[in-house]
Design a protein around this motif. Structure first.
Motif, PDB file in Angstrom:
ATOM      1  N   MET A 125       0.818  -1.208   0.000  1.00  0.00           N
ATOM      2  CA  MET A 125       0.000   0.000   0.000  1.00  0.00           C
ATOM      3  C   MET A 125       0.858   1.268   0.000  1.00  0.00           C
ATOM      4  SD  MET A 125      -2.737  -1.409   2.812  1.00  0.00           S
ATOM      5  CE  MET A 125      -1.419  -2.079   3.829  1.00  0.00           C
ATOM      6  N   ASN A 126       2.156   1.108  -0.146  1.00  0.00           N
ATOM      7  CA  ASN A 126       3.090   2.236  -0.163  1.00  0.00           C
ATOM      8  C   ASN A 126       3.029   3.035   1.149  1.00  0.00           C
ATOM      9  OD1 ASN A 126       5.201   3.531  -1.523  1.00  0.00           O
ATOM     10  ND2 ASN A 126       3.839   5.174  -2.212  1.00  0.00           N
ATOM     11  N   HIS A 127       2.788   2.334   2.260  1.00  0.00           N
ATOM     12  CA  HIS A 127       2.747   2.994   3.556  1.00  0.00           C
ATOM     13  C   HIS A 127       4.151   3.262   4.064  1.00  0.00           C
ATOM     14  CE1 HIS A 127      -1.546   1.437   4.717  1.00  0.00           C
ATOM     15  NE2 HIS A 127      -1.571   2.423   3.847  1.00  0.00           N
ATOM     16  N   GLU A 128       4.345   4.487   4.571  1.00  0.00           N
ATOM     17  CA  GLU A 128       5.654   4.822   5.111  1.00  0.00           C
ATOM     18  C   GLU A 128       5.861   4.177   6.495  1.00  0.00           C
ATOM     19  OE1 GLU A 128       4.171   8.606   2.929  1.00  0.00           O
ATOM     20  OE2 GLU A 128       3.326   7.021   4.190  1.00  0.00           O
ATOM     21  N   TYR A 129       4.815   4.137   7.292  1.00  0.00           N
ATOM     22  CA  TYR A 129       4.925   3.668   8.675  1.00  0.00           C
ATOM     23  C   TYR A 129       4.643   2.170   8.748  1.00  0.00           C
ATOM     24  CZ  TYR A 129       3.918   3.214  13.676  1.00  0.00           C
ATOM     25  OH  TYR A 129       3.913   2.823  14.994  1.00  0.00           O
ATOM     26  N   MET A 130       5.556   1.442   9.386  1.00  0.00           N
ATOM     27  CA  MET A 130       5.354   0.021   9.656  1.00  0.00           C
ATOM     28  C   MET A 130       5.777  -0.271  11.086  1.00  0.00           C
ATOM     29  SD  MET A 130       6.491  -1.829   6.092  1.00  0.00           S
ATOM     30  CE  MET A 130       5.660  -3.376   6.489  1.00  0.00           C
ATOM     31  N   SER A 131       5.148  -1.277  11.669  1.00  0.00           N
ATOM     32  CA  SER A 131       5.404  -1.561  13.072  1.00  0.00           C
ATOM     33  C   SER A 131       5.193  -3.036  13.357  1.00  0.00           C
ATOM     34  CB  SER A 131       4.477  -0.715  13.953  1.00  0.00           C
ATOM     35  OG  SER A 131       3.118  -0.950  13.610  1.00  0.00           O
ATOM     36  N   TRP A 132       5.790  -3.471  14.462  1.00  0.00           N
ATOM     37  CA  TRP A 132       5.585  -4.823  14.973  1.00  0.00           C
ATOM     38  C   TRP A 132       5.048  -4.744  16.392  1.00  0.00           C
ATOM     39  CZ3 TRP A 132       5.551  -9.456  12.733  1.00  0.00           C
ATOM     40  CH2 TRP A 132       6.212  -9.622  11.505  1.00  0.00           C
ATOM     41  N   TYR A 133       3.999  -5.535  16.632  1.00  0.00           N
ATOM     42  CA  TYR A 133       3.414  -5.666  17.956  1.00  0.00           C
ATOM     43  C   TYR A 133       3.470  -7.141  18.363  1.00  0.00           C
ATOM     44  CZ  TYR A 133       1.258  -1.013  17.690  1.00  0.00           C
ATOM     45  OH  TYR A 133       1.027   0.332  17.616  1.00  0.00           O
ATOM     46  N   ARG A 134       3.501  -7.369  19.656  1.00  0.00           N
ATOM     47  CA  ARG A 134       3.263  -8.706  20.176  1.00  0.00           C
ATOM     48  C   ARG A 134       1.998  -8.700  21.023  1.00  0.00           C
ATOM     49  NH1 ARG A 134       7.713 -11.041  24.203  1.00  0.00           N
ATOM     50  NH2 ARG A 134       5.930 -12.353  24.751  1.00  0.00           N
ATOM     51  N   GLN A 135       1.255  -9.779  20.928  1.00  0.00           N
ATOM     52  CA  GLN A 135       0.004  -9.884  21.656  1.00  0.00           C
ATOM     53  C   GLN A 135       0.082 -11.032  22.628  1.00  0.00           C
ATOM     54  OE1 GLN A 135      -3.511 -10.935  19.364  1.00  0.00           O
ATOM     55  NE2 GLN A 135      -4.870 -10.033  20.897  1.00  0.00           N
ATOM     56  N   ASP A 136      -0.096 -10.726  23.889  1.00  0.00           N
ATOM     57  CA  ASP A 136      -0.066 -11.733  24.941  1.00  0.00           C
ATOM     58  C   ASP A 136      -1.365 -11.650  25.736  1.00  0.00           C
ATOM     59  OD1 ASP A 136       3.100 -10.510  24.960  1.00  0.00           O
ATOM     60  OD2 ASP A 136       2.796 -12.658  24.654  1.00  0.00           O
ATOM     61  N   PRO A 137      -1.867 -12.772  26.222  1.00  0.00           N
ATOM     62  CA  PRO A 137      -3.164 -12.781  26.936  1.00  0.00           C
ATOM     63  C   PRO A 137      -3.190 -11.782  28.086  1.00  0.00           C
ATOM     64  CG  PRO A 137      -2.437 -15.015  26.482  1.00  0.00           C
ATOM     65  CD  PRO A 137      -1.293 -14.116  26.092  1.00  0.00           C
ATOM     66  N   GLY A 138      -4.229 -10.988  28.131  1.00  0.00           N
ATOM     67  CA  GLY A 138      -4.410 -10.036  29.219  1.00  0.00           C
ATOM     68  C   GLY A 138      -3.529  -8.807  29.150  1.00  0.00           C
ATOM     69  N   MET A 139      -2.732  -8.698  28.079  1.00  0.00           N
ATOM     70  CA  MET A 139      -1.813  -7.559  27.992  1.00  0.00           C
ATOM     71  C   MET A 139      -2.027  -6.729  26.738  1.00  0.00           C
ATOM     72  SD  MET A 139       1.651  -9.254  29.519  1.00  0.00           S
ATOM     73  CE  MET A 139       2.304  -7.656  29.975  1.00  0.00           C
ATOM     74  N   GLY A 140      -2.990  -7.058  25.956  1.00  0.00           N
ATOM     75  CA  GLY A 140      -3.235  -6.299  24.744  1.00  0.00           C
ATOM     76  C   GLY A 140      -2.080  -6.438  23.765  1.00  0.00           C
ATOM     77  N   LEU A 141      -1.870  -5.418  22.966  1.00  0.00           N
ATOM     78  CA  LEU A 141      -0.773  -5.400  22.005  1.00  0.00           C
ATOM     79  C   LEU A 141       0.276  -4.415  22.491  1.00  0.00           C
ATOM     80  CD1 LEU A 141      -3.369  -6.275  20.247  1.00  0.00           C
ATOM     81  CD2 LEU A 141      -1.904  -5.680  18.314  1.00  0.00           C
ATOM     82  N   ARG A 142       1.522  -4.842  22.432  1.00  0.00           N
ATOM     83  CA  ARG A 142       2.625  -3.986  22.842  1.00  0.00           C
ATOM     84  C   ARG A 142       3.581  -3.775  21.677  1.00  0.00           C
ATOM     85  NH1 ARG A 142       5.007  -6.912  27.944  1.00  0.00           N
ATOM     86  NH2 ARG A 142       4.426  -8.738  26.702  1.00  0.00           N
ATOM     87  N   LEU A 143       3.975  -2.524  21.497  1.00  0.00           N
ATOM     88  CA  LEU A 143       4.813  -2.147  20.362  1.00  0.00           C
ATOM     89  C   LEU A 143       6.255  -2.593  20.589  1.00  0.00           C
ATOM     90  CD1 LEU A 143       4.942  -0.546  17.678  1.00  0.00           C
ATOM     91  CD2 LEU A 143       5.456   1.486  19.054  1.00  0.00           C
ATOM     92  N   ILE A 144       6.809  -3.298  19.591  1.00  0.00           N
ATOM     93  CA  ILE A 144       8.188  -3.790  19.688  1.00  0.00           C
ATOM     94  C   ILE A 144       9.141  -2.806  19.004  1.00  0.00           C
ATOM     95  CG2 ILE A 144       9.752  -5.701  19.197  1.00  0.00           C
ATOM     96  CD1 ILE A 144       7.266  -7.499  18.910  1.00  0.00           C
ATOM     97  N   HIS A 145       8.964  -2.616  17.708  1.00  0.00           N
ATOM     98  CA  HIS A 145       9.749  -1.676  16.916  1.00  0.00           C
ATOM     99  C   HIS A 145       8.845  -1.052  15.875  1.00  0.00           C
ATOM    100  CE1 HIS A 145      13.909  -2.527  18.239  1.00  0.00           C
ATOM    101  NE2 HIS A 145      13.596  -3.807  18.248  1.00  0.00           N
ATOM    102  N   TYR A 146       9.270   0.093  15.370  1.00  0.00           N
ATOM    103  CA  TYR A 146       8.521   0.709  14.301  1.00  0.00           C
ATOM    104  C   TYR A 146       9.476   1.435  13.356  1.00  0.00           C
ATOM    105  CZ  TYR A 146       8.966   5.071  16.978  1.00  0.00           C
ATOM    106  OH  TYR A 146       9.455   6.156  17.661  1.00  0.00           O
ATOM    107  N   SER A 147       8.926   1.815  12.199  1.00  0.00           N
ATOM    108  CA  SER A 147       9.729   2.511  11.190  1.00  0.00           C
ATOM    109  C   SER A 147       8.837   3.517  10.472  1.00  0.00           C
ATOM    110  CB  SER A 147      10.289   1.497  10.186  1.00  0.00           C
ATOM    111  OG  SER A 147      10.823   2.149   9.057  1.00  0.00           O
ATOM    112  N   VAL A 148       9.389   4.699  10.230  1.00  0.00           N
ATOM    113  CA  VAL A 148       8.614   5.720   9.520  1.00  0.00           C
ATOM    114  C   VAL A 148       9.075   5.883   8.080  1.00  0.00           C
ATOM    115  CG1 VAL A 148       7.968   6.941  11.617  1.00  0.00           C
ATOM    116  CG2 VAL A 148      10.069   7.578  10.411  1.00  0.00           C
ATOM    117  N   GLY A 149       9.975   5.016   7.643  1.00  0.00           N
ATOM    118  CA  GLY A 149      10.410   5.048   6.261  1.00  0.00           C
ATOM    119  C   GLY A 149      11.651   4.197   6.084  1.00  0.00           C
ATOM    120  N   ALA A 150      12.016   3.947   4.837  1.00  0.00           N
ATOM    121  CA  ALA A 150      13.191   3.129   4.549  1.00  0.00           C
ATOM    122  C   ALA A 150      14.426   3.730   5.207  1.00  0.00           C
ATOM    123  CB  ALA A 150      13.391   3.020   3.029  1.00  0.00           C
TER     124      ALA A 150
END
Lengths: 114, 116
Positions: B27-52
């Motif tokens: 989709m040519n999105h500049e922003y990409m991110s990784w989350y981990r999902q654990d029971p009872g903890m929702g999603l937590r941000l690991i790393h992200y990027s706003v461009g190459a």
């Protein structure tokens, strides 16, 4: 950074009953607020979002949420639950101007009873 | 339009092994991110990027590496897997505009990782 609290990790309602899922955020500055839904073994999908303007936000599948600054709340409602609404729901917040720190609540699992 | 594609969907590792979770978006999105999902903890941000060429740490970055050599791809590397990294991992992307906080994340279907 934002903090998001969802009251009730599990909510059960009967089909046709009102759905109310609670979300509170911690910020003196109104953030952008989102509700996402996750169906089993799928990624998250946007239900609705609040950025600015009207405080009552309508989303997909008959859901809506009202932003109440005085209560720092963004509760999700649906007048009449359907079996297909059974899923996990996440409230999320981000400070305006930044996509980098979207903070999620711990989630609420909605069960719809026949 | 495939959206955000994650591979593999399932993976079992032994403690100490390394692996890479792949994420690609069309989709040519500049922003990409990784989350981990654990029971009872929702999603937590690991790393992200706003461009190459640009990456940054999120809430729980320890034990994970990322790189962003192209707009489309954002792999997540586990150099030495630990049982605490057993989780469901989600990649998500969005455009970055003048008010990027309002942009909606598009999520992949997830990668379920078990570390024994």
């Amino acid at each position: 950074a934002q903090s998001v609290t969802q009251l009730g990790s599990h909510v059960s309602v009967s089909e046709g009953a009102l759905v109310l899922l609670r979300c509170n955020y911690s910020s003196s500055v109104p953030p952008y607020l989102f509700w996402y839904v996750q169906y089993p073994n799928q990624g998250l999908q946007l239900l609705l979002k609040y950025t600015t303007g009207a405080t009552l936000v309508k989303g997909i599948n008959g859901f809506e949420a009202e932003f109440k600054k005085s209560e720092t709340s963004f509760h999700l409602t649906k007048p009449s639950a359907h079996m297909s609404d059974a899923a996990e729901y996440f409230c999320a917040a981000v400070s305006s101007g930044s996509a980098r720190q979207l903070t999620f609540g711990s989630g609420t699992q909605l069960t719809v009873l026949p | 339009n495939a959206g955000v594609t994650q591979t593999p969907k399932f993976q079992v590792l032994k403690t100490g092994q390394s692996m890479t979770l792949q994420c690609a978006q069309d989709m040519n999105h500049e922003y990409m991110s990784w989350y981990r999902q654990d029971p009872g903890m929702g999603l937590r941000l690991i790393h992200y990027s706003v461009g190459a060429g640009i990456t940054d740490q999120g809430e729980v970055p320890n034990g994970y590496n990322v790189s962003r050599s192209t707009t489309e791809d954002f792999p997540l590397r586990l150099l030495s897997a630990a049982p605490s990294q057993t989780s469901v991992y989600f990649c998500a992307s969005s455009p970055v505009g003048t008010d990027s906080g309002a942009n909606v994340l598009t999520f992949g279907a997830g990668s379920r990782l078990t570390v024994l």
